[in-house]
Structures are given as C-alpha cells and as structure tokens.
Design an enzyme around this catalytic site. Structure first.
Site, short mmCIF file in Angstrom:
data_model
loop_
_atom_site.label_atom_id
_atom_site.label_comp_id
_atom_site.label_asym_id
_atom_site.label_seq_id
_atom_site.Cartn_x
_atom_site.Cartn_y
_atom_site.Cartn_z
N LYS A 205 -18.33 -13.75 -45.22
CA LYS A 205 -19.56 -12.55 -46.02
C LYS A 205 -20.35 -13.93 -46.74
O LYS A 205 -21.31 -13.87 -46.92
CB LYS A 205 -19.53 -11.48 -46.42
CG LYS A 205 -20.82 -10.89 -46.68
CD LYS A 205 -19.48 -9.66 -47.59
CE LYS A 205 -19.46 -8.40 -46.98
NZ LYS A 205 -19.43 -7.35 -46.21
N ARG B 92 -17.66 -6.66 -52.72
CA ARG B 92 -17.16 -6.89 -51.83
C ARG B 92 -16.20 -8.06 -50.85
O ARG B 92 -16.07 -8.70 -51.39
CB ARG B 92 -18.16 -6.92 -49.89
CG ARG B 92 -19.12 -6.03 -51.02
CD ARG B 92 -19.89 -6.52 -49.24
NE ARG B 92 -21.68 -5.27 -50.30
CZ ARG B 92 -22.39 -4.31 -49.19
NH1 ARG B 92 -21.54 -3.33 -48.83
NH2 ARG B 92 -23.32 -4.16 -50.06
N GLY C 3 -14.14 -2.68 -42.55
CA GLY C 3 -13.32 -2.03 -42.41
C GLY C 3 -12.24 -1.50 -42.75
O GLY C 3 -11.82 -0.55 -43.60
N MET D 47 -10.74 -3.50 -45.31
CA MET D 47 -10.49 -3.89 -46.72
C MET D 47 -11.57 -2.94 -47.14
O MET D 47 -12.80 -2.19 -47.10
CB MET D 47 -10.49 -5.26 -47.29
CG MET D 47 -9.39 -6.06 -46.97
SD MET D 47 -9.38 -7.49 -46.91
CE MET D 47 -10.68 -8.56 -46.02
N ARG E 139 -27.51 -10.97 -39.30
CA ARG E 139 -26.45 -11.22 -37.99
C ARG E 139 -27.16 -11.70 -36.67
O ARG E 139 -28.26 -10.61 -35.65
CB ARG E 139 -26.08 -10.51 -38.25
CG ARG E 139 -25.81 -9.49 -37.71
CD ARG E 139 -24.38 -7.94 -37.60
NE ARG E 139 -24.92 -7.06 -38.14
CZ ARG E 139 -23.90 -5.20 -37.67
NH1 ARG E 139 -23.37 -6.14 -38.19
NH2 ARG E 139 -24.75 -4.58 -38.24
N HIS F 21 -5.56 5.71 -0.95
CA HIS F 21 -6.21 5.57 -0.10
C HIS F 21 -7.87 6.04 -0.53
O HIS F 21 -8.97 4.99 -0.53
CB HIS F 21 -6.41 6.67 1.45
CG HIS F 21 -7.27 6.96 2.07
ND1 HIS F 21 -8.05 7.83 2.20
CD2 HIS F 21 -6.79 5.85 2.98
CE1 HIS F 21 -8.98 7.62 3.31
NE2 HIS F 21 -8.44 6.67 3.91
N SER G 227 -3.85 -18.45 -1.01
CA SER G 227 -4.76 -16.85 -1.72
C SER G 227 -3.83 -15.93 -2.56
O SER G 227 -3.02 -15.84 -1.61
CB SER G 227 -6.30 -16.35 -0.78
OG SER G 227 -7.19 -15.28 -1.61
N CYS H 239 -7.44 -13.81 -4.64
CA CYS H 239 -8.48 -12.74 -3.69
C CYS H 239 -8.11 -11.35 -4.74
O CYS H 239 -8.29 -10.39 -4.17
CB CYS H 239 -8.32 -12.91 -2.82
SG CYS H 239 -7.04 -12.25 -1.63
N TYR I 47 -11.53 -21.53 -5.10
CA TYR I 47 -13.18 -20.18 -5.71
C TYR I 47 -11.88 -19.14 -6.05
O TYR I 47 -10.60 -19.11 -5.73
CB TYR I 47 -13.16 -19.96 -3.99
CG TYR I 47 -12.42 -19.76 -3.23
CD1 TYR I 47 -11.55 -18.23 -3.11
CD2 TYR I 47 -11.21 -20.56 -2.13
CE1 TYR I 47 -11.14 -18.04 -2.12
CE2 TYR I 47 -10.64 -20.60 -1.30
CZ TYR I 47 -10.17 -18.59 -1.21
OH TYR I 47 -9.36 -18.43 -0.23
#
Lengths: 955, 955
Positions: A90, A159, A168, A170, A414, A530, A839, A906, A926
């Site tokens: 900050k 702050r 949130g 501190m 931001r 299934h 694979s 896969c 791949y």
C-alpha cells in the site's frame, strides 16, 4: 468519509471458482462483485492530492540510510513502487501514485523494519516518532489543516500495509485526530451531524483496535438508541443523538480502561500506530501467514494518511470507476458515483449510485444525472488521471475517488477485476494498442476463467436457494423439472420439457434418460461413478453423490432434510460447484468474441505443449477440433459399449462360457466399434487419435438390481440364476485395483483382438477415402513389462493381419501404455522398451499413489482441504511433490531407454492450468482434456512456456 | 542298465512350496520324493570305475590349448570340478569323481565350445572326431571291451551336460554300440533276453532322438506285442519276443528314413553326438533358457560314457544310498538296492527294494537281506567311497551305484535332498564335526523350509483327494467335520469333535466359532478378508475365497461341482497350498530337536536385521517370544475390537451421532484395551512393542446381513433403519483406498485419543510393577505430512497428560508412521521430520503401488504367474524392481532428513526369506512377521548378512 473497505480476499480455493462471471450483463453495481477473473497482481493504493506546496525543508529529511518514515503528497514521495519490502504494498503504491501527479491525500509510511523494532522494544522508537512528526507537519501544510486544531482539524487514517496483501488480517483506525474540541471545529465547518457521527465512529474503532474493548459493547448502545428512535438506519439519527451516544461511549471507555478516552491527538496517533504494528502478530494474521508461507520477519509498514470526505455536502461525492468496461472489456471509461456520500454507502447499496458519464448509463440509470454533467471540472480531471494511470500500470484500473468540496482525490487504484470475457478483450486490445506485448496479453488472462466462457453458467447476480451440495461431477449448469426415471426423462423431453434426471445412482439402463435430460443428479456415487463418467462424456452437467438427498421412487419425490421436491418441480444444478438449487435459476449463455480467437492464436504460437482432447464420439471430436484440439489423447472404447444398441451384445460377451461363444458375441460388436472409429478418424482427419482398449471391470456392464437382472436375463435368453451368479462372481472388493485394464486383455485376448481389428479396419476404410489417419493404440492399467510385451505382440499380430489385407493403405498405428499405476512409473525404463508412447492417467495414478478412492474420499477430503492438511485437491491439480514425483520418475525412466518416447497426460488434470504448467516443466509432449477445456489448456500451455522461459516463438 | 533318470526340476515356484517334508517318518522309498529342502547347490555326476590302467600314451593327448575332448577313467581325468564352463556340470563332476578314485565308468566329454562350432558348420569337426576316437580307445582299454566288437562289445551312453543343469531339456541316447552283431555277442555273455531288450531300447531311443521318428511309432508296436502276449509287463516278454519286435522296429526305421537302421557303431556315435548338440537349440531348451536367463552362447558339452549293467544276473545289483539319513539327518549310512535290476526298476516301484545295511531297515523291510550281507566286498567299497565323497563335497551325498558282476560302479553323486528336519541336523552336525563352519551351516538350511517344522502338516506320503482349491490364507493343516455355523462349531467342539467351520464368508459374529474350529474354509473373500486376517491372528489354518464352493446353509451342505459334502462329513484343509481335501488326511506334528536351537543361536549371532513379530494378544506375544522374537513390530488394535465382549461398544461408538456420545462409547472400550495392552507389555517385558492405532474402515465392524442388522440394532437399542442407513452410508467403492487408517484418526480424534490413553495408562501400570515397557505408537495409512503432523500433536498431547499423572514412571513412547501408501514413500523426507520410526506395510504398499487388490487378484494373478508374466507372487516376495524401488526411495528419503530413523517392515513379507534379504540390503533395522515365521526370519536374516558379506560376527 472515505472508508470503502477492500473486501477480504479469501485464500484461493479451487472448488470455489467461477461462481460469478457475468457474460453479457449490463454493467451495474453487481459488476464489481461479479468479477471472476483475478488480475495477475492486485495493487492497493490510497491516493493523495492537491498540487504540492513546493517548499521543502531539507533539514527535516533524515539521511537515506536511516530513513524509516517516508512522506508522500503534493506530487512528491520519498518512496517508489519498487520499495514494497520497506513500505509494504500500500505504501509503495501511494508513493507511486503521488509521483505520477495523481491527487492522493498526503501522508507518510513508517517502514516495515520498524515493526520488528517495535516488537522488540514494546514501543515506537523515539527517532521514528520524531520523523513521523516532521512528516505530519508536511501533511498539515499540504492539506492546510492542523492535527488537533480546534478550528480546522486534520484527520488521518492509520492502516497496515505488508509486503504482500493480507486483506482484513490487520487493524485500521479512521478519523484519527478527533476529540471533543476538534469535533466541535469540524461541526462548524461540515455540519454537526457529520462531525459527531465521525467522532463516535472513531471512538468505537479506536476503542476496539487500540484499547481492546469488544466492539459489540459500543454497537449494543447504538442499537438501543435506534430502537428508541424506532428506526433501523443510522441516517435517521440526528447530531444530538450522536452526541448523546458519545457520552455513553466515553463512559464505556472510562469503565473498561479506568481512564477517559484520550483527547490528545498525538496520544491517539502513537496508540493507533502501535496497535497496527501489534496486529501483525495477532492469531488471525499468524495463521494467514502460515497458510500463505509469508515469513513473520517481514513485518508490516504503517500508513498514516490525511482523511478526505465525500459527505460534507452537495459539492462532495464519492465513487468508483474503471478505465474500461469490467464486464465487456470495451474501451470506455465506466463508473458510478454518489453525491454527498461516503464509500460505505456505495457498498451498502442503500442508495442507488449514478453513472459517471453517458457511457456508464444502463437501462435502470437511464436519465440520472452524470458526474460529467454535475461536476464537469472534477470529471475532466478524473478522465485525465485514469488515462495516466492505465498507461502507467499498463492494465485496466479500478479507481476509488472522493470529491471533497469540488476537489478530486484519488484514494486507490488497482488492477481492476473483470469478467473472463472482459479479460480476454482487454488483453487483446492492449496488445493491439501497443501497451503490452502479445506474450503479456497471453500471460494476463486467467486460463481457468475461460471455462466460464465455454459453458452456459448460472447468472451470478441471481439469488440461489441452495438446498444441498454434491460432487461437481460434470461442469455446466442445468435447469429443469425433476424426473425420477430414465423413461420419464425421455418421454417428457420428447414432449418438450426440460428435465433433470434424479436417481439414487445410474446404470447403463439409464443412458437414454441421461441423454434426454438437461442434467443428472445422483444421491450416490463419486467422480468416477457411472453418472459422472457418462455425463462428462456427454458434456452434460452432473452433480453426483449428493449424500443429503433421499430419493423415493415409490412416492415420486426427493427429500433433502425437511424439504420435499416432487417429480415435476423445477430444480437447478451447478455442475461446477455441485450445488443443487430449488426452482429455476436464470442462465447466461457463452459468446466468444473475435478477441478470444486472436488470443488463442497468439497462445498457440507460444506454447510448446500440444493440446489434445478426451473424446469418445465423432460429435465430441468435432467439437474439440473446433475448440482447437490437435488430436485425441483419450478415446475410451467402453463408452461405445454402453450405448443402448450394444450393451446387450457386451453382456452376451461377458456371459459367454468359453472363448468361442465370446468371439461370437464380439463379432456382433466389431462392426459397431469399427463404424464409431471411422467416424472419429474422419472427424480428426490428419490428427493423431489415441484409443484406449477396454478398461473398466466387467461388472460395470452388468445389471445389479434384481429386476434389471431378470429383464436382462430374459433379453439374453439366459437363466436369471446364471446371470445373478455371474454378477456375484464378478463383484469386487476394490474394483479400482481389480480385474480391469490390460488385465482383461490378457484374460480375454479375444476382446482386445476384436478392438484392434475394428481400429485397423476403420483406419483402412477411412484412408481409402483419402483421409489421413494416425491411430495410437493404448493399453490401460499396465503395471508390469510382461503385460505390455505380450499385449504388444497380440496387437501387432492383429494389425498385421488387417493391414496385410489392405496392401495400398499406409497406416502405421503406434502402440503405447497408459501410465496410471505407481509401479508403471517406477519401471518406466522397462516399459518404454515396448511402448511408442506413454500417456499418464493422472486420475488413477493419484488414486493409487495416494491410496485415495475418488468415489469414497468425499467423507474426508473436503475436511482435509478445509483444515489445511492439503492445500489443493489432488484430483484438481496434480500433487507435484508426491504423484508428480512419480510422473517425473516415469518420464525420466521412459526417455532413458527410449529418448524419442512421446509423453502425454490424459487424466482430467490435462485441463488444469497448474497441472499443465507442471507437465510442461517435465517436458510432456501434450496434454489431453475434455473438449470444453481445450481453450483453457491452450492458454495455460502458452503461459507455462512463458513462465518457464521457453516459448516456441515470442508472439 | 543304469538309466535312472534325474527327475526334471521345475522352475522354482513359491506357491508350490513344502508340499512334502516328512517330519518323523521312517525312511523308506518315499523319503526320496518327500525331500522339501533344496540343497544350496545340486551337482550331477556320472561316476567311473576300476583302477586305472597306468600306461598313458602321450602322443594321444592334444595340446592343452586346443583340447576339446576330455577323457576320464581309471582314476585319471583331463578335467576338474572347476571346469564347468568347458565341460558342463555333468562332465566336470564325472572328472572330479574319477580323480577322487571313485570307480566311475570311463568316458570322455566333448567341450561345450564344440556346440557352437557344430551349429556353425552343421557337422562335428574332424579334429574333434579324431580326439574322440583316441579317447574312446582309452575307454575300451579301461573296460576291456571294444566298441563294435562282436564278442565283447563296449556300449556307451551319450548325454548332454550344460554349464548349469537343464534337467530333461536336451536329449540322451543309451546302449549305443549295439547292432545285430554286437547284440548277439552281448547275448552270449549276458543272456539273450537282456541283450535284445537292450538293443530294441536303443533302436527306439536312437530312432526318436537321432532319426526323428516319433517314439509312439515304436511304442504302439510294443503295446500290440504285449496285447498279443496278454501281459502288461515287459518282464513277461521273452528274448524271442524282443527279436520279433526288433524286426518290426527296423522296418519302421527303413520306412521312415528310407535307409536301414545304422549298423556301424561309429555312425551311431557321431549321429548321437550331433543330435545332442542339436538339442541345445530345440524349442523346449530355448524357452527354458529364456525363463532362467541362460545365455544361448554357452552351449552344451556332450558326455560319452561306458555303460554298466546291474541286471546281468544275481551277481549284479543297482541302488541308491545316502551318506546320512535324509529324513532324520542322523549320521548313518542309509540306502536301498535291488539285485539283478536296473535303476528304472527302483523308480518304477514294481519290486520292493532291499535295505543296504541294518541301519536302513524299516518295519516293512525288517528281515530282508542287506547288501552288506549279500555282497560284502562291494558294500565295503561303497562305505569307503561314501566317506570319501561326503568329506570331499562337505555335504550329505545322494549316490547312485550299480554292481555289475560283483564290481561296484558309482554312477552319480550329488548333494542329497532332505527334510527340513534333517537339513538342520546335518548342518549342525557337520559344523560340529568341523566339516563346515557355522556360517556355512546357517547358510545351508533353506529358511523357508523351517515353516514345515513349526506347523503341523499333512503327511506327504498320504493320498490326497483334492476337491477344490482356494487361497492359502493361513498356513497349517486341519482335519475335522464340516460345520456350517459358528454356534455349531462351538457346540460340537465342546462335545469333543474336531470341526472345520465352512462359511460363504465370516464376520465378527463368527469369532467364537472360528476359535472353536480346527480350521476355516470360506467360499468368498481374499487374503485380507475377515476370515483370513482373524485366522492368521489365531495361528489357525484357513483356506479362503474357494470360488468353486457352493455353501447351502438351508440344505446343511456344501457342494463342489457334482460332489456334495454334508455337515458332519470329514474334510481336510491345507492352509499352505489352499487345497481342500475330502476325508481325513493323516497329519505330522512338528518336533524341534536341539540342533534347531543351536542353529538359531548361530544365526542370531550372524544377522544384523532384528526380528519382531506381528501379535495382537498376550498369548501370541508369548509364543513369538518363545520362537525368538525381539519385540512386536505390529500389534493391530482392531482385533481387540472384534472380540465378542467389545464389538457392541465399538458399534455403539460408530453409531454415535456426535463426538460426545462417541466418547461415552469409547470410555467403555478404554479399560478393555488397556487391559489387553498391559498383557502384551508384560509378555514382551523389556522389548519394544509397536502398536498400530485403529486402521480398518468403520464398516468392517458393522453387520451387513439383514438379520444381523436387526439383531445388532436390538442389542444397541437403536432403530434398525438407523443402523441400516449407517451401514449404507459407510459402504465404500474401494475400501482399500477409502476412509481408514489415520484418516479415521483425523475424522474422529476421540478414537485415537482413547487408544493412546489406553496405551499410556497400560505402560504406566506395567512399569509400576517393575517391568520395563517400550511402546511405539504407529499411525497407519499416512499419505501426507500434514496428517502426521497433526496426529503426532494429538498423540503427544494425550501421552503428556497421562505421563504427567504418573511422575515416577519413565516410559518414553516413540511415535512413527506406517509406510504403506506410495505417496508416503515418495515424500518420506518430509514424513521423517515427524516420525521416530517407519514401518513399511509392504502388503498394502504392494496393493496400492501395483494397483492390485489382493482380495480380487485371484481372477488373474495365478494366470500371470503360471503364464510367466510374473515370476513371483508379489504378495509372497517383495517385488524388488517396483515396490522395492518405492521402499528404497522411502528409506533413503527418511534417513536423509533423520539419519537415526528406525526402519522396519511389518507386512507378511517380513517372514519371507527373499524379502528379508532385500530389507537387509536396504539397511532395515528389523522385520516383523507372524509368530510361527519368526525362526524362518531369524535364519533368513543371518543368510542375508552372510550373502551381503556383512555378518555381525563370524559364527
């Protein structure tokens, strides 16, 4: 007052992804909440303002080496964006904005090093106090107000601000500097109601944070007061009410601390700074750091900044703006504001915010006055600033601003959250504008977020009446009327109804109903049940294993606790979260813009890892190809077996008493399999197609319920007792570790022989039509080289026989092994001698390597993740240190004996960005994923190449 | 004729072990077959005889470098025992015996190098032929007969002989040198019947081996002849019959080869030698070499040796003798012989053999004449020779001898097979006699074979009517009457009946019946089924998962195919082979001699790996300690839960709706667990006791059948529906990968807390009685360091609480992890940071790492082993290259972060010699096995230390 709170960002959880994400929604308030795409980095700033008072006092500045207090304001700042370690995120950003000439309320940052000094000494070092007072004097000069001045008091916020954001965790104190005297002064300048409201807020916050008085002590008094005034809103209370409440608040402080509320602003200041430093060590912050691996020695910086107020009258306002449309990504300045209001009012949603300009107008805010119209000067400055900020940060900004008596202050900027859609558009536009390069555009879009662009999703703004939660078995969303049988599903669907098939669990008999339904909901069964497997294959939404559900077929209803839903009632399923909702939740349909296509093309140029798809049908293959798949990495042949036309022949094959009758049954299946393969080969023309030979245990194909057994026995002309005995015989204790995969191929070579013949004949047939075919035959569940050796010989034998009969055809299928058993990875060097490719079936590899049945893990895995034992669900992202190590052993072992070995994945991890990055790191050729995940995988693969520093081509 | 055949030794199969092995049986013929103990090496020799004719012809000897033909005979031999590579095993041993002065029939060996030359050239090199003829001339001189001489012909055998024994794989020709003319000469000297029988045998064998005429062609003629003579025995045929048959044989040869049977003995010789060389390359030999990894380039040598005959008259004999009693191991010369017989007659068992001396007399051969009495000169020479041979080979010898017309010939000597009992006795005696050292004595006894000394076994000589085969779930043997319910088992057992409990499967309700029964037989369930696990815990014989069995409780019978057995019928179980037999098979009880204790003491001094036991009760602990266990490596706490008194409280605990009622139920269990632990600690005083906290999934404790659910619900005062719902809820798809092990401890911390309290309180109580206690608390199924971290904290908390309440007590329990999940081994470095010890659960590690459910593998694993895909059952011997690699990764990883980590194995592999050797190689601290396997493990551990070259102390 400008206390718009940054909503605490929760630790990222995979399961909770993409709840929001509006596709085409008109931007309005909810757009802020609906932003699903986490920007690559989120910077939190609190800005400062008014043109600098140019005179500087060199004497007030301590030497650079010793500097522990850093001023910012008036266009000058001691700090810079790069000084996050010292100033915290900050503080660094406030300094950066100030340097950019953005009107940020002035202030100073006490460096994070002081945090440790404070912890050691138990007090703020005197030198720091001295430097802080000097900086405070500069703030006073800049604001033209004085700290503790009765007539024109300077108020400040105090702050925390650590190196990385810990939202949130501190403490914060606002409106510091108020006491009875300064409150009176503020009342004279800004109205009594505002002043005493501010003061009582300050007492409450200071009392809680600094003095340790539980805030409900204060709030209960406020509630009593509102009860007495018969109102629910603070706004109905008068200045006198606030003053009366203040007396009570001061009494509470006296009573709890034995001292009156501190009236000395400096005592207030040191107390608040000390409290913020202390809050670094509170339990909550500690735990957060533990989870996020943030070292405790870092400490937090403290930011002290002048307060500005948007609620001092009608020349005041507060608002939020985005440099581009966060919903569509369109390049237009977009925002909302409120006159005479503070940030909290915008968040609270009590009043409707107004559009900042014409472009921000929606249907509902059609004629409302814009900021551009009401405060043109401030608006013009806002425009000037947003352009500068976007250019500087090279990303869409989300700014908070306050106008105090006509003067614009920017409190924070931001990188703005945005929908996935907007993320794509903005990245591509910015690359075209030359703001970023194409690689950065590719890197910026959260790959995971593309998922929401590709499946219909529930309107994130809609209210959800969630009645139960099951497993997110197949993504997407579905709305429909409850049906409790497959036949009903088919009948009602034919009649034009949208239906959801609800079953205790599904079986092959239900296929036609699943096909007819919008979505499937089961009470039992896991991610590989299934229902789940078939639904994913169909690309259909499914929530499985919803344990709270009681399905009563006889009564024609389903119950969840006390709630009863009858057949015909509407429900909604979210297959990505597993939620089951009552009623019809509105849906949002995907639409892919041209930016999407462009980004994908850039990604393709960058990535090294290929992207294939898991597809079992020509339709899936076609869809995946449209999504950019470069082949099929997993074609499951058993899904074909489940089709209504084939299941009977499959059962006949299973019941066959000997090899001969088995061959007879198989002969019936061969033409059907061949036809399916022909369709798939044609759809994937020219691309490789990996076909896995039969994998699931035989019992999955048999009926289990008594009535089903009877029906099937009748259809097959077999005795019910015979069928039942077979079902019993095939039942297994641990099917995952049982008689399946290539073990079946060795026990019943006729089955694999038939499948290979079907593949080879299909390949020849398609080639003869002039279409190139690249079949890859994959043997599942290999655990020992002996299995592979024998089956390879069998496969080669069948191939030769078919190919010899087609002398003109030049198909050369390759033969490989699925690596899904730990032992296969461990003995990969041996396996590779007989495999053209590997694979990795990372799903089963995780189940076996982790001893974690995905179907059963529901009882404890959520607790493990919730409780922090595991950070990630290993079925979502590859467990790199355990299962990943097996993968590494497997790849390295395999390539040691066969350097040219082709390696892919896969499992469903093939569509997970984190896992794709890991595969890229291991040198995989791949990944393969479901059709809808193909774009996610393409983008993630490109991002992996970028982050690993080896893109194929700088885009 | 001396053609006693070496029975082909099958590739060693673990599953087939120790079928034989008589304990105290009187030595008789069957002793040869009953020898279970494979000697460390088996040497096959063919001996030679008659004092050498001293004159040597230097000119006949080729130079050493070029020598390819090696003569032996007359006390001289060109070869030596060390020349196995050149001469093959048989040739080298014939040479060695000859050099020792043993009367071996003379002959010569053609070196194995010629095998390759033959294969390349397709014919025997001329130089080899020339050298062979020179050697043949020496044989002629030695025997005083001439090859092809019509009056006094020399006959020879031609046999293969490779570097390692390949029994029965290659070809042999006997009686070579016979033709019409020499047969006539032989007839004149030894009788026509003998001569023509020998000749027709030769024609048949030569026809088959050399000329390639299927032997059934010849045999069918012989059968016709016997039919015509109405006899079944060759012995009933006359010389004229043989002559007639020979004419037919010669016709067959003429017909098949187009040439008459070769009458030239030299042509016969070269043909036979060529055939033997060729047989190295036959299909059978190739496959054998493949399986046993024997290189094809080695080739075989060929041995040509003079034939001697024990069946030329009453001054002839043939026999077999052992230098010590192969059944008891007693030091006495023991053997059998037959007058006027050939070796085949002994094997065929048509005539009863006679004892060679008084010591060899048995009850049945009480008064028969001994060789010592009948042929005292030959007997004296035999005694002289056996002493020399045993001293030379330093092991008990099994000799074959023939006496031809009063002249003794030794045909073969090799290390004799013996019972386990004898193996121990002989090894210890020989070490005491100074023949071998103690290390060698320890190394010589097959550790596995000790198993038969420790369990009662079936009489190996008894006839077995095997009706079915199940899984060998718990070793030992049992005979009893069939009972079909636990209550019947208990009642009949009380009435003094021995019973076998036969069930479809067992459940905790059956415990009292299992306890009462001699053995348990189930139709369903695998090696880790309830029946199997409980039976092994009880040390009780069990055959589980006998799929062919149909149990019909209603009819009170069990069926196997067409055979029906009623309750009350006798059956016999072999828990080591899984065989189920009809009727009562006689049993042999173990008796451990003093030699056994001595050998164990020597082994203990040598071994480095500790030996613990798996024991769940004080009784088991005591038994194991008597067998030499040095601690408990696995005490399963759940077995206590199954006890009749406790199961109800366990079920109450499982059904508890919340933690509080769960604690109430646990409070009932605590004193019982504590009492059990006290008993175990007391029994193992001073030794470590590793206690595994609750491991099996909850559903294992619940009833599953409807009637049982009703009964249990009534006993618990719960609603049947509630109980049924809980049973359903807890059902798992893959229990092996489900909610069990430490996952339960995390879901229900109260359970583990109770168990740890019980352990700590028990330890304190026993220590206060002055007995030292070393508890080791083990967490099962750990897969992630997070689990271990949390549970260690829980365990430490409970321990501290109890220990704080016992200030005087100095118990310091250690806390460790069971490594039975691949991921645990892969992340061992992390786990070791929180574990004082690792105990590898290699059973589950094999199941998960191999994806091989032991309960389900019965459908294919036997085929895998039978078919040669796997050489060993991975549940018997650790799969070194796969699961073993995980173990290595685990040990290395663990010791990297905690070098002093104690590592053991507690799966059933802990009792398997091959696995123990592997564990020793990996540096394990101990193995743990069932009480009865403790001696096996002690011996195997010592052998491992010897073979790894790191014995603790040279014994």
């Amino acid at each position: 007052m400008t206390a718009r709170r940054t909503p605490p960002r929760k630790p990222r959880k995979k399961g909770a992804r993409s709840k929001a994400g509006a596709g085409k929604k008109a931007p309005q308030r909810s757009a802020r909440r609906s932003a699903g795409a986490a920007p690559p980095q989120s910077q939190a700033h609190k800005p400062a303002g008014r043109r600098p008072a140019r005179k500087t006092r060199a004497a007030a500045r301590p030497s650079r080496a010793a500097r522990r207090v850093f001023f910012f304001g008036d266009g000058r700042a001691d700090g810079r964006a790069e000084m996050r370690e010292t100033l915290g995120g900050k503080g660094a950003n406030l300094a950066e904005m100030t340097r950019l000439g953005v009107p940020v309320p002035p202030g100073f940052t006490i460096s994070s090093e002081v945090c440790a000094e404070f912890a050691a000494a138990g007090e703020i070092p005197d030198a720091v106090k001295r430097a802080a007072l000097l900086a405070l004097a500069r703030v006073e000069r800049s604001m033209g107000r004085r700290f503790g001045d009765a007539a024109n008091p300077l108020l400040v916020s105090v702050r925390s601000g650590a190196r990385v954001s810990m939202p949130g965790m501190m403490d914060t104190v606002l409106n510091l500097g108020l006491n009875r005297e300064t409150a009176r002064g503020l009342a004279a300048r800004a109205g009594a109601r505002f002043a005493y409201d501010s003061y009582r807020r300050f007492v409450q916050m200071f009392g809680d944070v600094v003095l340790g008085i539980p805030h409900d002590r204060f709030e209960s008094r406020l509630e009593e007061l509102k009860d007495a005034r018969r109102t629910e809103h603070d706004t109905d209370l008068s200045a006198a009410d606030w003053q009366a409440l203040l007396l009570e608040y001061e009494e509470i402080v006296q009573e709890r601390t034995g001292r009156p509320f501190p009236q000395d602003p400096h005592e207030q200041l040191w107390g608040a700074i000390a409290a913020v430093f202390r809050s670094w060590g509170n339990e909550r912050a500690r735990r957060y750091r533990q989870i996020h691996a943030i070292p405790g020695v870092w400490g937090t910086a403290v930011n002290v900044q002048a307060m500005v107020f948007g609620n001092m009258g009608d020349d005041c306002a507060t608002g939020v703006a985005f440099t581009r449309d966060p919903s569509s990504g369109d390049k237009r300045f977009y925002g909302e504001y409120m006159v005479n209001a503070q940030g909290e009012d915008v968040v609270a949603g009590i009043r409707t915010p107004l559009p900042v300009n014409r472009a921000s107008r929606s249907e509902s805010s059609g004629d409302l006055p814009t900021l551009e119209e009401r405060m043109p000067r401030a608006y013009r400055e806002l425009v000037r600033i947003y352009k500068r900020l976007e250019k500087h940060y090279r990303d869409m900004q989300d700014m908070e601003f306050t106008i105090e008596r006509g003067k614009l202050w920017v409190l924070q900027t931001r990188n703005g959250k945005r929908t996935a859609n907007a993320a794509v558009k903005i990245a591509v536009d910015m690359a075209k504008e030359g703001l970023i390069d194409r690689g950065e555009a590719v890197a910026r879009v959260d790959a995971e977020s593309l998922d929401q662009l590709l499946h219909p999703t529930l309107d994130p703004a809609a209210v959800r009446d969630v009645v139960a939660k099951g497993l997110p078995a197949s993504p997407g969303a579905a709305v429909g009327r409850i049906v409790l049988s497959a036949d009903d599903a088919e009948a009602q669907s034919r009649a034009g109804e949208k239906v959801i098939l609800v079953r205790v669990e599904t079986s092959p008999e239900d296929i036609h109903g699943m096909d007819a339904a919008e979505g499937i909901l089961t009470a039992r069964g896991g991610m590989t049940s299934h229902a789940a497997v078939v639904a994913r294959g169909m690309g259909k939404c499914c929530v499985a294993g919803c344990g709270a559900l009681r399905v009563d077929y006889a009564a024609g209803e389903m119950r969840v606790g006390p709630r009863v839903f009858r057949a015909g009632d509407f429900i909604t399923l979210d297959g990505s979260s597993g939620e089951v909702m009552a009623g019809e939740v509105p849906m949002v349909l995907p639409e892919l813009g041209s930016a999407f296509g462009e980004l994908m093309r850039w990604a393709d140029r960058i990535r090294r890892v290929g992207v294939r798809t898991n597809a079992d049908s020509p339709a899936d293959a076609k869809l995946a190809r449209e999504f950019g798949a470069e082949g099929i990495g997993l074609c499951r042949t058993e899904h074909m077996f489940f089709e209504p036309g084939q299941i009977l022949a499959v059962r006949e094959m299973i019941l066959a008493p000997d090899a001969e009758s088995r061959e007879r049954a198989l002969a019936k299946l061969l033409p059907v399999q061949q036809r399916d393969f022909e369709g798939i080969f044609a759809a994937m023309a020219g691309l490789p197609v990996t076909i896995r030979l039969l994998d699931p245990p035989m019992h999955e194909f048999l009926p289990h319920a008594d009535e089903d057994i009877r029906a099937v026995a009748a259809a097959l002309g077999a005795a019910t007792a015979t069928l039942r005995a077979k079902v019993d015989e095939l039942r297994e204790f641990n099917p995952m570790l049982g008689h399946r995969g290539c073990r079946l191929g060795l026990s019943f070579p006729e089955i694999y022989a038939m499948q290979v013949r079907a593949i080879a004949q299909a390949a020849c047939a398609v080639e003869m039509r002039g279409v190139k075919v690249q079949p890859e035959i994959m043997l599942p569940l290999v655990s020992h080289v002996g299995e592979l050796e024998r089956l390879r010989a069998l496969v080669e034998g069948e191939l030769s026989a078919v190919l010899a009969a087609h002398p003109g055809v030049r198909v050369r299928p390759s033969i490989g092994a699925m690596i899904e058993v730990p032992r296969a990875a461990l003995t990969a060097d041996q396996l590779a001698l007989h495999a053209d490719f590997f694979s990795f079936g990372t799903n089963d590899l995780t189940q076996t390597g982790y001893a974690l049945s995905r179907d059963d893990a529901g009882k404890f895995l959520p607790d493990y993740i919730e409780g922090g034992i595991l950070h990630d669900d290993p079925f979502v992202s590859v467990d790199e240190e355990g299962i990943g190590r097996l993968m590494r052993i497997g790849v390295e072992g395999g390539r040691r004996t066969r350097p040219e070995l082709k390696v892919g994945v896969c499992g469903e991890h093939g569509g997970d960005p984190k896992s794709i990055r890991f595969c890229a790191e291991l040198g995989f050729d791949y990944v393969s994923c479901s059709p809808y995940r193909v774009p996610v995988a393409r983008l993630a693969a490109a991002q992996a190449a970028l982050s690993l520093g080896n893109p194929r081509r700088r885009a």
